[in-house]
Enzyme design. Structure first.
Site, PDB file in Angstrom:
ATOM      1  N   LYS A 223       0.819  -1.216   0.000  1.00 15.94           N
ATOM      2  CA  LYS A 223       0.000   0.000   0.000  1.00 15.94           C
ATOM      3  C   LYS A 223       0.852   1.264   0.000  1.00 15.94           C
ATOM      4  O   LYS A 223       0.567   2.219  -0.725  1.00 15.94           O
ATOM      5  CB  LYS A 223      -0.950   0.003   1.201  1.00 15.94           C
ATOM      6  CG  LYS A 223      -1.866   1.211   1.234  1.00 15.94           C
ATOM      7  CD  LYS A 223      -3.055   1.019   2.154  1.00 15.94           C
ATOM      8  CE  LYS A 223      -2.695   1.091   3.598  1.00 15.94           C
ATOM      9  NZ  LYS A 223      -3.892   1.173   4.459  1.00 15.94           N
ATOM     10  N   SER A 224       1.907   1.289   0.814  1.00 11.71           N
ATOM     11  CA  SER A 224       2.760   2.480   0.891  1.00 11.71           C
ATOM     12  C   SER A 224       3.364   2.812  -0.470  1.00 11.71           C
ATOM     13  O   SER A 224       3.415   3.976  -0.882  1.00 11.71           O
ATOM     14  CB  SER A 224       3.888   2.262   1.904  1.00 11.71           C
ATOM     15  OG  SER A 224       3.385   2.155   3.207  1.00 11.71           O
TER      16      SER A 224
ATOM     17  N   ARG B 125       2.702   6.032  -3.416  1.00 18.53           N
ATOM     18  CA  ARG B 125       3.821   6.823  -3.942  1.00 18.53           C
ATOM     19  C   ARG B 125       3.946   6.702  -5.461  1.00 18.53           C
ATOM     20  O   ARG B 125       4.359   7.651  -6.131  1.00 18.53           O
ATOM     21  CB  ARG B 125       5.109   6.411  -3.231  1.00 18.53           C
ATOM     22  CG  ARG B 125       5.153   6.951  -1.805  1.00 18.53           C
ATOM     23  CD  ARG B 125       6.062   6.131  -0.886  1.00 18.53           C
ATOM     24  NE  ARG B 125       6.171   6.750   0.432  1.00 18.53           N
ATOM     25  CZ  ARG B 125       5.264   6.620   1.389  1.00 18.53           C
ATOM     26  NH1 ARG B 125       4.168   5.880   1.177  1.00 18.53           N
ATOM     27  NH2 ARG B 125       5.433   7.203   2.573  1.00 18.53           N
TER      28      ARG B 125
ATOM     29  N   GLY C 224      -4.267   8.468   6.130  1.00 24.08           N
ATOM     30  CA  GLY C 224      -3.275   9.400   6.648  1.00 24.08           C
ATOM     31  C   GLY C 224      -2.123   9.585   5.684  1.00 24.08           C
ATOM     32  O   GLY C 224      -1.598  10.694   5.523  1.00 24.08           O
TER      33      GLY C 224
ATOM     34  N   ASP D 137       3.203  -1.559  12.044  1.00 21.28           N
ATOM     35  CA  ASP D 137       2.004  -2.137  11.420  1.00 21.28           C
ATOM     36  C   ASP D 137       1.826  -3.610  11.762  1.00 21.28           C
ATOM     37  O   ASP D 137       0.713  -4.138  11.699  1.00 21.28           O
ATOM     38  CB  ASP D 137       2.066  -1.983   9.896  1.00 21.28           C
ATOM     39  CG  ASP D 137       1.920  -0.545   9.450  1.00 21.28           C
ATOM     40  OD1 ASP D 137       1.415   0.278  10.245  1.00 21.28           O
ATOM     41  OD2 ASP D 137       2.323  -0.223   8.320  1.00 21.28           O
TER      42      ASP D 137
ATOM     43  N   LYS E  68      -0.027   3.121  21.043  1.00 22.31           N
ATOM     44  CA  LYS E  68      -0.174   3.118  22.492  1.00 22.31           C
ATOM     45  C   LYS E  68      -1.197   4.168  22.924  1.00 22.31           C
ATOM     46  O   LYS E  68      -2.087   3.907  23.733  1.00 22.31           O
ATOM     47  CB  LYS E  68       1.189   3.395  23.137  1.00 22.31           C
ATOM     48  CG  LYS E  68       1.175   3.481  24.663  1.00 22.31           C
ATOM     49  CD  LYS E  68       1.059   2.135  25.320  1.00 22.31           C
ATOM     50  CE  LYS E  68       1.320   2.264  26.828  1.00 22.31           C
ATOM     51  NZ  LYS E  68       1.072   0.998  27.516  1.00 22.31           N
TER      52      LYS E  68
END
Length: 424
Positions: free
Chosen positions: A19-20, A24, A92, A313, A340
């Site tokens: 996905k990343s 791009r 995001g 992830d 967290k």
């Protein structure tokens, strides 16, 4: 979703494109002159949001058969002012990359998110881009959408990123393409470098030296062919399943094993995992391999803060594996990270505890006392795809049946997940 205990898992599979890297490929392909051909693109909701935003800036993007995409790039200075707002959806990554690109444009644009995400803060991305001179205004001192980006003269800066905000690197490097002078980003540890690798693949001047990345302006970028490797974050569930289900042997073809992303492999190897990288090669600037994982008697390890950015992830499924490892696993340095702060670590720990896992949440992390086995029961994913998939993997090695509630979130990121799991 009902998951039953399995005696063994065997077979060869592939996983969806990363996905990343898919995000791009669209962004950088749109900024390049010429036509960029992309193979193994992840046609998920998040990446489709990125496509929609660049189409609104008059970039021609064709979605073809077999997960192929064709981007008719307009060149570094060829984007056109959108006639409507740009909606980054729930992603995001999409909104951060967009802000980096839009900061250098000669037109005004407005960026929003999906209705469910509008109240989520954008974080420090805006503040760092403003240090470069970006003209960004927004609600709540620049942290909430809608964001308005106005034309500005950018200048290169030298900055240090906190360990929990290294995702800001990519928008800074993209903005650096339009800035006067050098943009230098210092990281406490090396984070994902997909942006650097792909920019250089398209003709940018990005220089990497240890944990320092420098971006220099170039006249243009040029279209390339991009083959996107399988997403190691998706492969992680099958790797873990092979390690914890007795007599298992799984090969996952064409997975991205970029060292800045494959921290899970190093952690599992330190736990005694039988993992091999076969046919290792470089494709479109990224390291790729076939991953073979076999059942292993895992041992507990210590995971410190410097390792977290490379596995953030994959943490839920690593925690599931540690619950079945011999001895104690300590995960430290989580207090500064979003997982967290949002309670996601507590949530996955609670569900695994229902299956008999022994976990203690600390102020800074998690302590896991490994057990020989878990027991099937009813658990809840809390509408989180990574939790649903991690609990499913744990259920394969648990006694009896495990009923996982709210697994619909998996359909958004990996619709074929359960189908492939059933075939092994």
């Amino acid at each position: 979703m009902l998951v039953e205990n399995r005696n063994r898992l065997r077979g060869e599979i592939t996983v969806p494109g990363d996905k990343s890297i898919s995000h791009r490929a669209i962004v950088i392909g749109a900024l390049a002159s010429g036509t960029t051909e992309i193979e193994n693109f992840l046609l998920g909701e998040d990446c489709l949001s990125t496509i929609d935003c660049f189409r609104r800036m008059q970039v021609g993007i064709e979605i073809l058969k077999d997960n192929k995409v064709r981007v008719h790039g307009r060149g570094l200075y060829g984007l056109k002012a959108p006639t409507s707002v740009l909606n980054a959806g729930r992603s995001g990554t999409a909104i951060r990359l967009l802000l980096g690109v839009l900061s250098g444009q000669p037109f005004t644009s407005t960026v929003i998110r999906s209705e469910a995400s509008m109240k989520k803060p954008v974080g420090n991305t805006v503040n760092f881009l403003k240090q470069m001179g970006a003209g960004i205004t927004a609600k709540d001192n620049g942290t909430l959408c809608p964001l308005t980006v106005s034309p500005a003269n950018l200048r290169g800066i030298s900055c240090k990123l906190p360990i929990h905000e290294m995702h800001i690197k990519s928008p800074l490097l993209l903005a650096g393409l339009y800035a006067e002078g050098e943009t230098e980003v210092n990281e406490p540890v090396t984070s994902r470098n997909h942006t650097e690798l792909m920019l250089n693949h398209f003709g940018a001047d990005i220089r990497m030296e240890g944990t320092v990345v420098r971006s220099h302006p170039v006249e243009n970028l040029y279209a390339q062919k991009v083959v996107i490797p399988g997403d190691i974050s998706m492969a992680a569930y099958f790797i873990t399943a092979a390690l914890i289900v007795p007599d298992s042997d799984i090969v996952i073809r064409n997975v991205g094993v970029n060292p800045s992303r494959s921290g899970i492999l190093e952690i599992y190897k330190s736990m005694g995992a039988n993992i091999e990288l076969l046919d290792k090669r470089t494709v479109s600037g990224e390291e790729v391999a076939d991953i073979r994982a076999r059942y292993s008697k895992l041992k507990g390890v210590r995971i410190d803060e410097k390792m977290i950015p490379g596995i953030v992830d994959e943490l839920p499924v690593i925690i599931a594996a540690a619950a079945l490892a011999e001895g104690t696993t300590e995960i430290n340095g989580l207090s500064a990270f979003k997982v967290k702060k949002t309670g996601k670590i507590k949530a996955i720990s609670l569900e695994l505890s229902k299956m008999g896992a022994r976990m203690t949440e600390t102020e800074d992390g998690l302590v896991i006392e490994g057990r020989e086995t878990l027991r099937g029961t009813v658990v809840d994913s809390n509408n989180n795809h990574s939790h649903a998939m991690a609990l499913s993997v744990a259920g394969l090695a648990a006694q009896g049946e495990t009923m996982i509630r709210k697994t619909q979130a998996v359909d958004i990121v990996y619709p074929e997940f359960y189908q492939i799991l059933n075939k092994l």
